[in-house]
Design an enzyme around this catalytic site. Structure first.
Site, short mmCIF file in Angstrom:
data_model
loop_
_atom_site.label_atom_id
_atom_site.label_comp_id
_atom_site.label_asym_id
_atom_site.label_seq_id
_atom_site.Cartn_x
_atom_site.Cartn_y
_atom_site.Cartn_z
N ALA A 146 0.86 -1.18 0.00
CA ALA A 146 0.00 0.00 0.00
C ALA A 146 0.90 1.23 0.00
CB ALA A 146 -0.89 -0.02 1.24
N GLY B 71 0.74 -5.05 0.82
CA GLY B 71 -0.43 -5.13 -0.06
C GLY B 71 -0.10 -5.77 -1.41
N GLU C 132 -0.27 -9.36 -0.81
CA GLU C 132 -1.70 -9.67 -0.62
C GLU C 132 -2.45 -9.66 -1.95
OE1 GLU C 132 -1.97 -6.51 2.29
OE2 GLU C 132 -2.52 -7.97 3.83
N GLU D 3 4.59 -5.17 7.23
CA GLU D 3 3.79 -4.14 7.93
C GLU D 3 4.22 -3.94 9.37
OE1 GLU D 3 2.60 -6.50 5.96
OE2 GLU D 3 1.05 -5.69 4.64
N1 CAA Z 1 4.60 3.30 -0.56
C1 CAA Z 1 5.02 4.48 -1.08
N2 CAA Z 1 6.19 4.65 -1.71
C2 CAA Z 1 7.00 3.58 -1.80
C3 CAA Z 1 6.67 2.33 -1.27
C4 CAA Z 1 5.39 2.20 -0.63
N3 CAA Z 1 4.93 1.04 -0.14
N4 CAA Z 1 7.68 1.47 -1.50
C5 CAA Z 1 8.63 2.16 -2.15
N5 CAA Z 1 8.23 3.45 -2.32
C6 CAA Z 1 8.96 4.52 -2.99
C7 CAA Z 1 10.10 5.05 -2.13
O1 CAA Z 1 9.62 5.96 -1.17
C8 CAA Z 1 10.98 5.67 -3.17
O2 CAA Z 1 10.43 6.90 -3.54
P1 CAA Z 1 11.38 8.25 -3.57
O3 CAA Z 1 12.41 7.93 -4.62
O4 CAA Z 1 10.43 9.32 -3.95
O5 CAA Z 1 11.97 8.35 -2.21
C9 CAA Z 1 10.83 4.73 -4.37
O6 CAA Z 1 9.61 4.03 -4.15
C10 CAA Z 1 11.94 3.72 -4.47
O7 CAA Z 1 12.04 3.05 -3.24
P2 CAA Z 1 13.42 2.83 -2.46
O8 CAA Z 1 14.36 3.96 -2.71
O9 CAA Z 1 13.08 2.55 -1.02
O10 CAA Z 1 13.95 1.52 -3.19
P3 CAA Z 1 14.94 0.42 -2.61
O11 CAA Z 1 15.28 -0.47 -3.76
O12 CAA Z 1 16.05 1.03 -1.84
O13 CAA Z 1 14.05 -0.42 -1.52
C11 CAA Z 1 12.09 -1.61 -0.81
C12 CAA Z 1 13.00 -1.20 -1.98
C13 CAA Z 1 12.86 -2.55 0.13
C14 CAA Z 1 10.89 -2.33 -1.38
C15 CAA Z 1 11.66 -0.36 -0.01
O14 CAA Z 1 11.16 0.62 -0.92
C16 CAA Z 1 10.59 -0.61 0.99
O15 CAA Z 1 10.86 -1.16 2.06
N6 CAA Z 1 9.31 -0.22 0.69
C17 CAA Z 1 8.21 -0.36 1.59
C18 CAA Z 1 7.71 -1.79 1.66
C19 CAA Z 1 6.60 -1.91 2.67
O16 CAA Z 1 6.77 -1.65 3.85
N7 CAA Z 1 5.39 -2.34 2.22
C20 CAA Z 1 4.25 -2.53 3.05
C21 CAA Z 1 3.36 -1.33 3.00
S1 CAA Z 1 2.07 -1.41 4.20
C22 CAA Z 1 0.84 -2.28 3.47
O17 CAA Z 1 0.95 -2.77 2.37
C23 CAA Z 1 -0.43 -2.36 4.30
C24 CAA Z 1 -1.49 -3.26 3.81
O18 CAA Z 1 -1.42 -4.46 3.89
C25 CAA Z 1 -2.71 -2.67 3.27
#
Ligand code: CAA
Length: 260
Positions: free
Chosen positions: A65, A111, A114, A134
């Protein structure tokens, strides 16, 4: 129909939805998931389509998400909107009667994992990474992560993955039963398309009923599931597709199922 966050194409009875928001690693914002919902509904209504693929870009199926959108949400609004089901894609996917395959390359997190699990099965590229991170954000999965993962991989691995938030690579996901098969990343689209085309060429009544019966197996006791399956089989005798399928076998030709 023009879309901002996804692209849509169709190839020989297969409808493909490609999530295309690479600058945010395909994070599933509400507008993006609304577009996924519209596309699923359009393919569902199209009698020229027999199977659907949901895929992403090479680096990410979807990294979850949209955290930036979610960051300011409070509990009352989340409840009032029924977050994350305030986006139509989740409902459309749960309702869809045509087989839906997730073709996953790169990150399928939160998500994103999921969404893949809400499809009928997952084909993974060898660079795919699955996880429910999460817990690291101070929340829990909210679109089936704690519910579908346990059904796919069992309690020990579901607990370990959700409690640690770690990522699982494609080969581990295959061994655990989360994915149907793993393919080299550069063959993902071709292999997924070939599988989807095999499915799309079958009887559409048959594929819809198989999907229905297997999904029932996740919900009801075995004895009820066995009765349900038998009744569906019995109801299919006398159908156009049953007559055509069996006549074609006897006549040693390919069946020509009616498209509906
Ligand atoms: N939401 C919003 N933006 C996201 C994102 C997310 N879930 N995942 C990545 N991005 C964005 C980053 O903020 C970044 O944007 P900027 O360049 O503007 O800063 C861009 O995508 C590239 O990401 P990274 O620089 O972080 O890329 P990376 O290769 O270094 O890392 C990653 C990759 C490990 C996937 C890391 O981006 C990460 O940990 N992302 C979040 C993953 C996460 O926690 N997902 C769960 C979300 S909660 C959820 O999904 C709830 C639910 O069940 C409904």
């Amino acid at each position: 129909m023009s879309y901002q966050y996804i692209s849509v194409d169709s190839i020989e009875r297969v409808g493909r939805i490609t999530i295309n928001r690479p600058q945010a690693l395909n994070a599933l914002s509400v507008p993006l998931m609304d577009e996924v919902g519209e596309a699923i509904n359009a393919f569902e209504a199209d009698e020229g389509i027999g199977a659907i693929i949901i895929t992403g870009t090479e680096k990410a199926f979807a990294a979850g998400a949209d955290i930036k959108d979610m960051a300011g949400l409070d509990g009352e609004s989340a409840l009032a909107q029924d977050f994350p089901y305030n986006a139509s894609g989740w409902h459309a996917l749960n309702r869809c009667r045509k087989p839906v395959i997730a073709a996953v390359s790169g990150f399928a997190l939160g998500g994103g994992c999921e969404l893949a699990m809400a499809c009928d099965f997952i084909i993974a590229a060898d660079n795919a990474r699955f996880g429910q991170p999460e817990v690291k954000l101070g929340i829990i999965p909210g679109a089936g992560g704690t519910q579908r993962l346990i059904r796919a991989v069992g309690k020990a691995k579901a607990m370990e993955l959700c409690l640690t938030g770690r990522m699982m690579e494609a080969d581990e996901a295959e061994r655990a039963g989360l994915v149907a098969y793993v393919t080299p990343a550069d063959e993902l689209q071709t292999r997924a398309l070939a599988t989807a085309q095999t499915i799309a060429a079958q009887s559409s009544t048959g594929t819809a009923m198989i999907k229905d019966c297997i999904n029932q197996a996740m919900e009801i006791p075995l004895s009820s599931g066995l009765v349900y399956e038998r009744r569906v089989l019995q109801a299919l005798f006398g159908s156009d597709d049953q007559r055509e399928g069996m006549t074609a076998f006897v006549e040693k030709r390919k069946p020509a199922f009616k498209r509906k």
